[in-house]
Scaffold this motif. Structure first.
Motif, PDB file in Angstrom:
ATOM      1  N   ALA A  81       0.824  -1.209   0.000  1.00 54.13           N
ATOM      2  CA  ALA A  81       0.000   0.000   0.000  1.00 54.13           C
ATOM      3  C   ALA A  81       0.857   1.258   0.000  1.00 54.13           C
ATOM      4  O   ALA A  81       0.486   2.278  -0.599  1.00 54.13           O
ATOM      5  N   ALA A  82       2.010   1.189   0.667  1.00 55.61           N
ATOM      6  CA  ALA A  82       2.905   2.347   0.727  1.00 55.61           C
ATOM      7  C   ALA A  82       3.766   2.470  -0.525  1.00 55.61           C
ATOM      8  O   ALA A  82       4.298   3.553  -0.809  1.00 55.61           O
ATOM      9  N   ASP A  83       3.908   1.393  -1.260  1.00 52.37           N
ATOM     10  CA  ASP A  83       4.742   1.367  -2.454  1.00 52.37           C
ATOM     11  C   ASP A  83       4.101   2.227  -3.560  1.00 52.37           C
ATOM     12  O   ASP A  83       2.879   2.287  -3.663  1.00 52.37           O
ATOM     13  N   PRO A  84       4.907   2.877  -4.405  1.00 49.37           N
ATOM     14  CA  PRO A  84       4.330   3.618  -5.529  1.00 49.37           C
ATOM     15  C   PRO A  84       3.408   2.769  -6.410  1.00 49.37           C
ATOM     16  O   PRO A  84       2.448   3.297  -6.982  1.00 49.37           O
ATOM     17  N   GLU A  85       3.680   1.480  -6.504  1.00 51.69           N
ATOM     18  CA  GLU A  85       2.772   0.609  -7.261  1.00 51.69           C
ATOM     19  C   GLU A  85       1.382   0.605  -6.642  1.00 51.69           C
ATOM     20  O   GLU A  85       0.366   0.719  -7.340  1.00 51.69           O
ATOM     21  N   GLY A  86       1.334   0.424  -5.332  1.00 47.95           N
ATOM     22  CA  GLY A  86       0.051   0.402  -4.655  1.00 47.95           C
ATOM     23  C   GLY A  86      -0.674   1.729  -4.758  1.00 47.95           C
ATOM     24  O   GLY A  86      -1.897   1.780  -4.961  1.00 47.95           O
ATOM     25  N   ARG A  87       0.081   2.806  -4.612  1.00 44.01           N
ATOM     26  CA  ARG A  87      -0.529   4.132  -4.733  1.00 44.01           C
ATOM     27  C   ARG A  87      -1.114   4.337  -6.135  1.00 44.01           C
ATOM     28  O   ARG A  87      -2.214   4.864  -6.294  1.00 44.01           O
ATOM     29  N   PHE A 102       1.724   0.672 -13.987  1.00 41.24           N
ATOM     30  CA  PHE A 102       2.674   0.191 -12.993  1.00 41.24           C
ATOM     31  C   PHE A 102       4.123   0.368 -13.463  1.00 41.24           C
ATOM     32  O   PHE A 102       5.018   0.444 -12.619  1.00 41.24           O
ATOM     33  N   ARG A 103       4.360   0.433 -14.752  1.00 38.36           N
ATOM     34  CA  ARG A 103       5.721   0.584 -15.259  1.00 38.36           C
ATOM     35  C   ARG A 103       6.377   1.872 -14.744  1.00 38.36           C
ATOM     36  O   ARG A 103       7.570   1.893 -14.448  1.00 38.36           O
ATOM     37  N   ASN A 104       5.606   2.918 -14.656  1.00 38.87           N
ATOM     38  CA  ASN A 104       6.150   4.210 -14.252  1.00 38.87           C
ATOM     39  C   ASN A 104       5.915   4.524 -12.767  1.00 38.87           C
ATOM     40  O   ASN A 104       6.125   5.661 -12.350  1.00 38.87           O
ATOM     41  N   ALA A 105       5.479   3.527 -12.023  1.00 36.68           N
ATOM     42  CA  ALA A 105       5.284   3.711 -10.577  1.00 36.68           C
ATOM     43  C   ALA A 105       6.601   3.472  -9.877  1.00 36.68           C
ATOM     44  O   ALA A 105       6.990   2.337  -9.633  1.00 36.68           O
ATOM     45  N   ARG A 106       7.309   4.517  -9.592  1.00 36.44           N
ATOM     46  CA  ARG A 106       8.653   4.387  -8.998  1.00 36.44           C
ATOM     47  C   ARG A 106       8.627   4.750  -7.525  1.00 36.44           C
ATOM     48  O   ARG A 106       8.009   5.722  -7.149  1.00 36.44           O
TER      49      ARG A 106
END
Length: 264
Positions: free
Chosen positions: A240-246, A260-264
């Motif tokens: 949830a805290a990860d940029p992917e989750g956000r 998700f590719r650009n979720a850094r």
């Protein structure tokens, strides 16, 4: 060096988000040798940072026939030679198990010996319908290595795994699929297309969350529910805290496909 030794045993290629690793010693059935172990370990270690999934395949009619038995026969000290080779191969298996991105494999023809352990370490295995899987250790008086006993026991259960290994038996692709050793069963002519499709689908997803999911699934068989619940709570919070989750949550709320590719 002989001409055969000069020839690479493993090919690698970047294909968009996919890091392709191909076993490429078809004349030997991609048999396990020190060269293959070394090059396969290097291929996993050399995965480019921008790639999001590993796709493991093999050239020739057989995926991997296990150890090169002729080299065992030629060794002056078979115990030392085979022990060293097993050690090196186990580093390959660890590289697959702990790869920072998911590992997809497409297998065909024959999978034997240490090749069974390699398949068992991958995350998603697509299997051609005519594939035969055989531990084969008993035929040469060996006990298993390469994680083969782990993979077979996990999928078949101890009684069936022992029956297979102690009688030098084999599994059809359908049996391997039914027992969970492989994830999907496809017609031979569809193997390449399906494997590539699955790899690309996974590459589109939340890779770090997938790796957390992999860890949970692998530990589930040896943990109590209480232990698993604790681990799930920790890892879902990390997700949830990860940029992917956000990004996934934002995309859901905004009614759009997540990037998700650009979720850094």
């Amino acid at each position: 060096m002989t001409a055969a030794q000069d020839r690479p045993a493993v090919l690698t290629e970047v294909d968009g988000d996919v890091w392709r690793i191909t076993l490429d010693n078809p004349d030997t059935g991609n048999a396990l040798t020190p060269q293959l172990a070394s090059e396969l370990a290097a291929a996993f270690a050399g995965r480019p940072d921008g790639t999001r999934v590993v796709l493991l395949t093999a050239n020739g009619p057989r995926f991997c026939v296990g150890g090169d038995v002729r080299s065992f026969a030629d060794a002056a000290d078979p115990g030392t030679f085979v022990g060293r080779l097993a050690h090196d191969w186990h580093e390959v298996i660890r590289a697959v198990l702990y790869c920072p991105v998911p590992v997809v494999a497409g297998v065909h023809g024959a999978v034997a010996g240490a090749g069974v352990g390699l398949v068992g370490a991958c995350d998603v295995v697509i299997c051609a319908r005519t594939t035969k899987i055989r531990p084969a250790y008993g035929a040469i008086g060996f006990s298993p290595d390469g994680g083969t006993s782990w993979a077979l026991t996990r999928s078949l259960g101890a009684p069936r795994a022992l029956d297979l290994m102690l009688t030098n038996g084999s599994l059809t692709a359908a049996e391997a699929h039914l027992t969970g050793l492989v994830a999907r069963l496809v017609e031979d002519e569809d193997l390449r297309r399906t494997t590539e499709q699955v790899a690309r689908e996974i590459a589109d997803g939340p890779i770090r969350a997938m790796v957390r999911t992999r860890a949970l699934v692998r530990r589930a068989a040896t943990r109590t529910l209480e232990e698993q619940l604790d681990d799930e709570a920790q890892l879902v919070a990390e997700s949830a805290a990860d940029p992917e989750g956000r990004e996934g949550v934002r995309a859901f709320v905004e009614k759009r496909a997540p990037d998700f590719r650009n979720a850094r």
